[in-house]
Structure formats: structure tokens, C-alpha cells
Scaffold this motif. Sequence first.
Motif, PDB file in Angstrom:
ATOM      1  N   GLY A  36     -39.965  24.733  11.770  1.00 39.14           N
ATOM      2  CA  GLY A  36     -39.146  25.938  11.633  1.00 39.14           C
ATOM      3  C   GLY A  36     -37.677  25.671  11.362  1.00 39.14           C
ATOM      4  O   GLY A  36     -36.889  26.599  11.204  1.00 39.14           O
ATOM      5  N   LYS A  37     -37.295  24.394  11.296  1.00 42.53           N
ATOM      6  CA  LYS A  37     -35.886  24.047  11.098  1.00 42.53           C
ATOM      7  C   LYS A  37     -35.674  23.576   9.650  1.00 42.53           C
ATOM      8  O   LYS A  37     -36.449  22.750   9.141  1.00 42.53           O
ATOM      9  CB  LYS A  37     -35.513  22.933  12.075  1.00 42.53           C
ATOM     10  CG  LYS A  37     -34.081  22.472  11.981  1.00 42.53           C
ATOM     11  CD  LYS A  37     -33.819  21.424  13.064  1.00 42.53           C
ATOM     12  CE  LYS A  37     -32.447  20.809  12.888  1.00 42.53           C
ATOM     13  NZ  LYS A  37     -32.197  19.762  13.886  1.00 42.53           N
ATOM     14  N   ILE A  38     -34.640  24.083   9.013  1.00 42.72           N
ATOM     15  CA  ILE A  38     -34.343  23.665   7.638  1.00 42.72           C
ATOM     16  C   ILE A  38     -33.657  22.300   7.663  1.00 42.72           C
ATOM     17  O   ILE A  38     -32.567  22.156   8.205  1.00 42.72           O
ATOM     18  CB  ILE A  38     -33.422  24.688   6.935  1.00 42.72           C
ATOM     19  CG1 ILE A  38     -34.119  26.051   6.863  1.00 42.72           C
ATOM     20  CG2 ILE A  38     -33.047  24.206   5.537  1.00 42.72           C
ATOM     21  CD1 ILE A  38     -33.265  27.145   6.225  1.00 42.72           C
ATOM     22  N   LEU A  39     -34.333  21.295   7.081  1.00 49.07           N
ATOM     23  CA  LEU A  39     -33.743  19.956   7.005  1.00 49.07           C
ATOM     24  C   LEU A  39     -32.970  19.791   5.699  1.00 49.07           C
ATOM     25  O   LEU A  39     -32.012  19.025   5.630  1.00 49.07           O
ATOM     26  CB  LEU A  39     -34.822  18.875   7.100  1.00 49.07           C
ATOM     27  CG  LEU A  39     -35.812  18.967   8.264  1.00 49.07           C
ATOM     28  CD1 LEU A  39     -36.686  17.724   8.308  1.00 49.07           C
ATOM     29  CD2 LEU A  39     -35.119  19.171   9.590  1.00 49.07           C
ATOM     30  N   MET A  40     -33.422  20.506   4.653  1.00 55.08           N
ATOM     31  CA  MET A  40     -32.720  20.467   3.364  1.00 55.08           C
ATOM     32  C   MET A  40     -32.846  21.834   2.714  1.00 55.08           C
ATOM     33  O   MET A  40     -33.919  22.427   2.709  1.00 55.08           O
ATOM     34  CB  MET A  40     -33.349  19.404   2.443  1.00 55.08           C
ATOM     35  CG  MET A  40     -32.702  19.349   1.055  1.00 55.08           C
ATOM     36  SD  MET A  40     -33.322  17.992   0.015  1.00 55.08           S
ATOM     37  CE  MET A  40     -34.872  18.697  -0.582  1.00 55.08           C
ATOM     38  N   LYS A  41     -31.719  22.344   2.194  1.00 49.06           N
ATOM     39  CA  LYS A  41     -31.730  23.609   1.458  1.00 49.06           C
ATOM     40  C   LYS A  41     -30.941  23.415   0.173  1.00 49.06           C
ATOM     41  O   LYS A  41     -29.834  22.859   0.209  1.00 49.06           O
ATOM     42  CB  LYS A  41     -31.110  24.719   2.311  1.00 49.06           C
ATOM     43  CG  LYS A  41     -31.292  26.114   1.717  1.00 49.06           C
ATOM     44  CD  LYS A  41     -30.727  27.173   2.669  1.00 49.06           C
ATOM     45  CE  LYS A  41     -31.003  28.573   2.136  1.00 49.06           C
ATOM     46  NZ  LYS A  41     -30.396  29.605   2.995  1.00 49.06           N
ATOM     47  N   ASP A  42     -31.515  23.843  -0.938  1.00 48.85           N
ATOM     48  CA  ASP A  42     -30.880  23.633  -2.255  1.00 48.85           C
ATOM     49  C   ASP A  42     -30.448  22.176  -2.433  1.00 48.85           C
ATOM     50  O   ASP A  42     -29.377  21.888  -2.943  1.00 48.85           O
ATOM     51  CB  ASP A  42     -29.679  24.581  -2.441  1.00 48.85           C
ATOM     52  CG  ASP A  42     -30.126  26.033  -2.426  1.00 48.85           C
ATOM     53  OD1 ASP A  42     -31.259  26.308  -2.873  1.00 48.85           O
ATOM     54  OD2 ASP A  42     -29.365  26.880  -1.941  1.00 48.85           O
ATOM     55  N   ARG A  43     -31.290  21.290  -1.963  1.00 51.55           N
ATOM     56  CA  ARG A  43     -31.104  19.820  -2.046  1.00 51.55           C
ATOM     57  C   ARG A  43     -29.943  19.295  -1.202  1.00 51.55           C
ATOM     58  O   ARG A  43     -29.579  18.122  -1.316  1.00 51.55           O
ATOM     59  CB  ARG A  43     -31.006  19.331  -3.498  1.00 51.55           C
ATOM     60  CG  ARG A  43     -32.355  19.440  -4.201  1.00 51.55           C
ATOM     61  CD  ARG A  43     -32.597  18.436  -5.305  1.00 51.55           C
ATOM     62  NE  ARG A  43     -32.713  17.038  -4.914  1.00 51.55           N
ATOM     63  CZ  ARG A  43     -33.783  16.476  -4.307  1.00 51.55           C
ATOM     64  NH1 ARG A  43     -34.853  17.211  -3.991  1.00 51.55           N
ATOM     65  NH2 ARG A  43     -33.799  15.201  -4.034  1.00 51.55           N
ATOM     66  N   GLN A  44     -29.393  20.109  -0.347  1.00 45.07           N
ATOM     67  CA  GLN A  44     -28.375  19.631   0.589  1.00 45.07           C
ATOM     68  C   GLN A  44     -29.046  19.310   1.920  1.00 45.07           C
ATOM     69  O   GLN A  44     -29.531  20.215   2.607  1.00 45.07           O
ATOM     70  CB  GLN A  44     -27.298  20.703   0.815  1.00 45.07           C
ATOM     71  CG  GLN A  44     -26.493  21.057  -0.437  1.00 45.07           C
ATOM     72  CD  GLN A  44     -25.792  19.856  -1.054  1.00 45.07           C
ATOM     73  OE1 GLN A  44     -25.060  19.145  -0.371  1.00 45.07           O
ATOM     74  NE2 GLN A  44     -26.035  19.615  -2.339  1.00 45.07           N
ATOM     75  N   VAL A  45     -29.106  18.034   2.263  1.00 44.78           N
ATOM     76  CA  VAL A  45     -29.736  17.632   3.521  1.00 44.78           C
ATOM     77  C   VAL A  45     -28.787  17.967   4.662  1.00 44.78           C
ATOM     78  O   VAL A  45     -27.605  17.633   4.618  1.00 44.78           O
ATOM     79  CB  VAL A  45     -30.097  16.125   3.511  1.00 44.78           C
ATOM     80  CG1 VAL A  45     -30.655  15.689   4.863  1.00 44.78           C
ATOM     81  CG2 VAL A  45     -31.117  15.841   2.404  1.00 44.78           C
TER      82      VAL A  45
END
Length: 472
Positions: A439-448
Motif C-alpha cells: 500500500g506504500k508508493i515506492l516510486m511514482k512517475d519514476r521518482q523513487v
Amino acid sequence: MAGATISGFMKKLCGCGALVAAAVTAVSALQAKRTISLVVTGGTVVTENATRQIVSPGAVAIDGTDIVELGPPDALAAKYQARETVDARGQVVLPGLINTHTHAPMVMYRGLADDLALMDWLQKYIFPAEARTVSPEMVRVGTRLAALEMIESGTTTFADMYYFEEEIARAAFGAGLRGILGQTIIQFPVADAKTPAEGLARAERFIREFKDNGLVVPAVAPHALYTNDKTTLVASAELGRKYGVPVLIHIAETEDEVRAAREQYKLSPVAALESIGFWGPKTLGAHGIWVTDEDIATLKRHAVGIAHNPESNMKLASGAAPVGKYLAAGVALGLGTDGAASNNDLDMFEAMRQAAFLAKLATHDPTALSARSALDLATIGGARALGMERLVGSLEAGKRADLITVSMAAARQTPLYDPISHIVYTTRGDDVRTTIVNGKILMKDRQVRTLNRAAVIAEANALAAKVRDAVR
Ligand SMILES: [Zn+2]
């Protein structure tokens, strides 16, 4: 804000009873919306559930660590108010990929020695390099680099076998990845244990430390039949059973291994391990190339999972695992990259593609492993092989929210007729846009978000200078 809009809307409609009633219903629906942590919406959702349902456009509602519901975006938008939204329009949403066999810190030996047979490669290069350079620092730095690569290429769970596994566990947990992490047990002296007994004691401490971690599952990893004696193998299996944790081993990787087992045990490697009571439902064998039909039946009988590593097996010319036979027999089969010294990357998209190609080539049958089956291996198949199919491997309400979104906009992905075909045959790890674990975003729009990319790469390059000096 939405309520204010509706009340403005109602004022304009004053005098029209039916529309006011409709608007009031809309207001109460808004008030009844459940607040959740995250929604991934607008993409083609490939669920990998029992019916292999694809919802397009689809949305995945997530609260905390779990998937709450899947469905059309409008239907979910009417029910849920999410604190964060991932816009997946134009993308494919997949269960996070599961790498069932790797040695994360070996990214530090990437490209150090290539183009050799397994035994030469291990004995002349890898084992000596490890003897001189494996340390808690090397393992920590290497695992952070591997974690960065995995997050950037859509892997959410990995099964690992290495030394100083507690360092791997801390680095994986810090990066937010799910891991089945096995402390290596091997007969000869290694960096973290002078004897197998020391290795076993270290494994037991490791299991106790991480047994109740939400992301890390500790495991015991006797390296192989040919690098451990009978006593060590039995003790490793017993340790796994004592704590109810997985036991990971390399099995039937080369013809040499089969010859050695026949000399020592008068049995095949699979049968030799069965004869000492090694196999059980929590065991996972990596490779499983040189197996007989009887061996496959044995593995099925003991509910052993198998990790298929097509790229490593091709690069080391080890052979082609009988993937079709495993699947026909109902053996839980997953896909792995193996360590980056024999692959040379951790990209599971490439592993899917090579699994399909190798199966076709080895059997002279282009139907041997379809794109659909290759995707199954990297998702729900891997979850089954690791005994985690109730938690991960498919997108279903109640399961952990481990998922990725993948862009389909590249020239090589155009036109798009069939997302499953593209995922396996044209997509690369670089196409992953979003990686979510638990449930945790580790990367969004290729931003880790969980690792400092520049620092991780700088650290790895600094350490590589030491590795180069040590093996010169
Ligand atoms: Zn391996």
C-alpha cells in the motif's frame, strides 16, 4: 469542496423537485464516501485472478496495506475518497512482479567475469571475489543498489540467498520491498561464518530477529547439495521446520551436479535430498534443470516450489528447465533473475520474455510457453512457489496492495492490440512508472521515494573501486 459545488448546483435548480431530490441523493452519497489511502485509476487492470480478468478502464482502491476493491473508475470514485491518486490512464496496472531467485548484493559483481561455465565462474572468480570483498558494508551497499533496480523495474517481492542476510533484510525493509530472505549455509569458510554450524547459528538469530516483520520473511538457504554435506543439509531443513520458515536451495542446475550426486548418493540431486528428508511444502529449489519425470513427481508430492531462471541458465549454458512438464505436473513454478553476476540485471520483464523464448527453442514448439503463461510465472506463479499466494501475486480485494503501473507509450509498444503480448514481448523495466508495495508508493512517475537514487549509485561506484582492487 464537492459539497459546496453540489449546493450551488441545487440553488440553480430551485423549483424543480425531482432534480433537487437527485442532488440530495448525490450529497448523501458523497457524505457516505469512505476515505481510503490510495487509488490507482484509469489504467488497464490486469488482475491475474482466477479468471484472469482484465478491467479496462479499471481502478484499484487501496487502504493501508490492502486492496479494498477493484472495478470501473466511476464506480470506485462514487464510493471512495482517496488521500492520494495515481493516474494510470494509458498504462497497464499489474500485480507487482515476484523475483523468486536472486542474490541481491551480487549486483556489485555485475560484469566482473562473464562468458564462463558455472563451475569455472564460481570457483575461479565468484567465490574468490566473495572471499575478499563480502562484508556487511558490501552487502548493505549492494542491496540498496539492487533494491533501486528492482523498484525501478517493477519487482515488489524477491527471494534472496546470501551472506549477512540481516543487512539485506534491513536494506530491503528500508526500501519498502517485500522479501523472502535466506541466510546462506555453506560447508566451507565464508565471510560471515567459519563453519556451517556458525552459519546455522547465524541463521537462527536472523530468523528470530525478523520473524514478525511485516515485509521480510526470514529463511534458511543451504547453498546447494554439492556445497554442503548431509549433516548440514539435514540441520538446515530442521531449522526451517522448527520456525516454520522457508528453506531455499539451488537444485539440479548443471549436469556436473547430477554426476556428483550419482557418485556420492547413487541418486539424482532431487532424490538425494528426498532421501535425507529435506523437501517439504516450505522448500524452494532454484533452477531444477536436470530433473527426471520421477524427480518432478517427487517435487510435486512434497509441494516444493521451483524458481526458473532462464537468463542465468542460458548465460552459463546450464540448460533449459522443463517448464512445460513442471506446469503439466502442477508444480508451483515461479520466475527468477538469479544474481546480477550471471544475468546481468534484475529486470523481470526481460526474464518473462526469455522464459517464453527459451521454452520455445528448447522444445522446438512455439506454443510451449505463451505470453500469458510467462506473465503468470512472474506474478501468481511466483507467489505460489513462495507459498504467498494468499497475500500477493494477483490484484484482488483483501490481498496486500503490491502493484505497478506500466507505460505503453513507447514506439516499440505501438500499436497496442493485446496488453499481455506487450508486457512480455516489448516492455522493459524502464517502462514501469509506479511501484507500490504493501500500500506504500515506492516510486511514482519514476521518482523513487524510499531511496536517494544519486547517493545509492555513488555509494556503489565507490565500493566497486574496492572490489576491482581486491580481484586484480
Ligand atoms: Zn543462484
